[in-house]
Design a protein around this motif. Sequence first.
Motif: not given
Length: 70
Positions: A3-11, A13-17
């Motif tokens: 869950i933490w890895k998925k959350l980290s990847n999502l964050m 992606t959002k920061i890059i966007g």
Amino acid sequence: MKIWKKLSNLMDTKIIGLKNFMAVENAGMGTVEVILIIVVLVGVVIIFKSQITELVESIFSKITRQVNKV
């Protein structure tokens, strides 16, 4: 842990966007700012044309006199 890895990847992606969005947004604003500055400068030159001409002629005449002394 997943869950933490998925959350980290999502964050990430959002920061890059967000960074990409801000970069595109700022590029257009710079163009508008430059155009506004040019418009203001042209307006000032039109309004104070005679004073600017007198000032430049005075400066060039002083330069010419100083060069002739040397």
